[in-house]
Write a protein that holds these residues in place. Structure first.
Motif, PDB file in Angstrom:
ATOM      1  N   ILE A 274      16.739 -14.744  19.559  1.00  0.00           N
ATOM      2  CA  ILE A 274      15.250 -14.293  19.849  1.00  0.00           C
ATOM      3  C   ILE A 274      14.687 -13.788  18.819  1.00  0.00           C
ATOM      4  CG2 ILE A 274      13.928 -12.920  21.317  1.00  0.00           C
ATOM      5  CD1 ILE A 274      14.844 -15.531  22.607  1.00  0.00           C
ATOM      6  N   VAL A 275      15.501 -12.573  18.123  1.00  0.00           N
ATOM      7  CA  VAL A 275      15.141 -11.919  16.817  1.00  0.00           C
ATOM      8  C   VAL A 275      15.012 -12.799  15.633  1.00  0.00           C
ATOM      9  CG1 VAL A 275      16.041 -10.040  15.432  1.00  0.00           C
ATOM     10  CG2 VAL A 275      16.558  -9.724  17.600  1.00  0.00           C
ATOM     11  N   LEU A 276      15.921 -13.761  15.565  1.00  0.00           N
ATOM     12  CA  LEU A 276      15.833 -14.603  14.531  1.00  0.00           C
ATOM     13  C   LEU A 276      14.658 -15.496  14.621  1.00  0.00           C
ATOM     14  CD1 LEU A 276      16.882 -15.997  11.691  1.00  0.00           C
ATOM     15  CD2 LEU A 276      18.278 -17.584  13.145  1.00  0.00           C
ATOM     16  N   GLY A 277      14.385 -15.999  15.988  1.00  0.00           N
ATOM     17  CA  GLY A 277      13.104 -16.740  16.033  1.00  0.00           C
ATOM     18  C   GLY A 277      11.895 -15.953  15.620  1.00  0.00           C
ATOM     19  N   GLY A 278      11.803 -14.460  16.135  1.00  0.00           N
ATOM     20  CA  GLY A 278      10.690 -13.768  15.655  1.00  0.00           C
ATOM     21  C   GLY A 278      10.412 -13.529  14.313  1.00  0.00           C
ATOM     22  N   ILE A 279      11.565 -13.267  13.550  1.00  0.00           N
ATOM     23  CA  ILE A 279      11.429 -13.266  12.133  1.00  0.00           C
ATOM     24  C   ILE A 279      10.618 -14.385  11.425  1.00  0.00           C
ATOM     25  CG2 ILE A 279      12.526 -13.084  10.027  1.00  0.00           C
ATOM     26  CD1 ILE A 279      14.653 -11.310  11.429  1.00  0.00           C
ATOM     27  N   VAL A 280      11.115 -15.549  11.949  1.00  0.00           N
ATOM     28  CA  VAL A 280      10.834 -17.062  11.411  1.00  0.00           C
ATOM     29  C   VAL A 280       9.437 -17.188  11.936  1.00  0.00           C
ATOM     30  CG1 VAL A 280      10.973 -19.472  11.360  1.00  0.00           C
ATOM     31  CG2 VAL A 280      13.053 -18.014  11.295  1.00  0.00           C
ATOM     32  N   ALA A 281       9.032 -16.805  12.945  1.00  0.00           N
ATOM     33  CA  ALA A 281       7.661 -17.041  13.324  1.00  0.00           C
ATOM     34  C   ALA A 281       6.565 -15.995  12.565  1.00  0.00           C
ATOM     35  CB  ALA A 281       7.519 -16.411  14.824  1.00  0.00           C
TER      36      ALA A 281
ATOM     37  N   LEU B 127       5.753 -17.745   9.280  1.00  0.00           N
ATOM     38  CA  LEU B 127       4.978 -18.595   9.413  1.00  0.00           C
ATOM     39  C   LEU B 127       3.577 -18.032   9.560  1.00  0.00           C
ATOM     40  CD1 LEU B 127       7.044 -21.221  11.836  1.00  0.00           C
ATOM     41  CD2 LEU B 127       6.593 -21.256   9.388  1.00  0.00           C
ATOM     42  N   LEU B 128       3.259 -17.150  10.232  1.00  0.00           N
ATOM     43  CA  LEU B 128       2.072 -16.474  10.518  1.00  0.00           C
ATOM     44  C   LEU B 128       1.663 -15.892   9.120  1.00  0.00           C
ATOM     45  CD1 LEU B 128       2.450 -14.589  13.980  1.00  0.00           C
ATOM     46  CD2 LEU B 128       0.900 -16.319  13.428  1.00  0.00           C
ATOM     47  N   LEU B 129       2.410 -15.244   8.242  1.00  0.00           N
ATOM     48  CA  LEU B 129       2.276 -14.761   7.020  1.00  0.00           C
ATOM     49  C   LEU B 129       1.813 -15.915   5.957  1.00  0.00           C
ATOM     50  CD1 LEU B 129       1.997 -12.466   4.801  1.00  0.00           C
ATOM     51  CD2 LEU B 129       4.384 -12.860   4.500  1.00  0.00           C
ATOM     52  N   ILE B 130       2.390 -17.010   6.096  1.00  0.00           N
ATOM     53  CA  ILE B 130       2.195 -18.205   5.274  1.00  0.00           C
ATOM     54  C   ILE B 130       0.643 -18.745   5.618  1.00  0.00           C
ATOM     55  CG2 ILE B 130       2.775 -20.567   4.763  1.00  0.00           C
ATOM     56  CD1 ILE B 130       5.654 -19.674   4.971  1.00  0.00           C
TER      57      ILE B 130
END
Length: 214
Positions: A79-86, A89-92
């Protein structure tokens, strides 16, 4: 068709590399909705669901072997890793949207795109075979442009401002723009007016002296 654009150079007109020539004027300018762009072009929903599925799978594998707390602790890193990736993606998505300017004039569509490598695409109406609108229920939508066969564009250079999966023939697109129906109508009317207007090429007119000699 494609012009390199220096991010630090002064733009005489926002979104355009140079001042429009005489007779050309801007009809509309806009940029993608960053949230819609992130969801559609970066597949935020699918990526988030993938990490949630991994966490649930891990939890289901361990729940019969260890305590509830231990199974949750072993699953939580996904969940933590998914939050970081998300978040990335939001920043991009935000950066891509903020660095983009779509322009429709009475003669062309111009697209200033790219965050790291910024380019400006100039697409005259006479070089566009057709335009397709994909509309969402909230009013945002994508207008995909189908260039003439003699126009070659790079899918990677134009991404994410392209029609998805049309790699063999890249179709640049005004991605995830608000009030897409209104913009599409404006584009269709401007293109129809431009294409139906005959071009008159000026040639040297004979002077009175030449006429007298003849």
């Amino acid at each position: 068709m494609t012009e390199n654009h220096d991010d630090f150079a002064f733009e005489p007109v926002k979104g355009l590399p140079e001042t429009p020539p005489e007779g050309e004027h801007i009809l509309w300018q806009g940029r993608p909705d960053w949230w819609a762009l992130t969801r559609e072009s970066l597949n935020l929903g699918w990526v988030s669901a993938y990490f949630v599925a991994l966490a649930l799978w891990r939890f289901g594998m361990l729940i019969d072997q260890v305590s509830l707390a231990s199974a949750f602790a072993a699953s939580f890193p996904f969940i933590v890793l998914g939050g970081i990736v998300a978040a990335l993606l939001l920043l991009i998505g935000v950066v891509q949207a903020r660095s983009t300017v779509y322009t429709i004039t009475n003669r062309r569509v111009a697209m200033r795109i790219g965050a790291a490598l910024t380019v400006t695409l100039n697409l005259p109406f006479t070089k566009i075979a057709r335009a397709d609108l994909s509309l969402r229920r909230n009013g945002t939508g994508t207008i995909a442009l189908d260039p003439m066969d003699d126009t070659q564009l790079s899918y990677l250079v134009c991404w994410p401002h392209v029609r998805p999966w049309h790699i063999r023939k890249t179709k640049p697109a005004l991605r995830c723009i608000p009030e897409a129906q209104t913009v599409a109508t404006l584009l269709a009317e401007a293109a129809e007016a431009r294409v139906s207007t005959p071009e008159v090429n000026r040639t040297g007119m004979p002077t009175k002296a030449h006429l007298a000699a003849e």
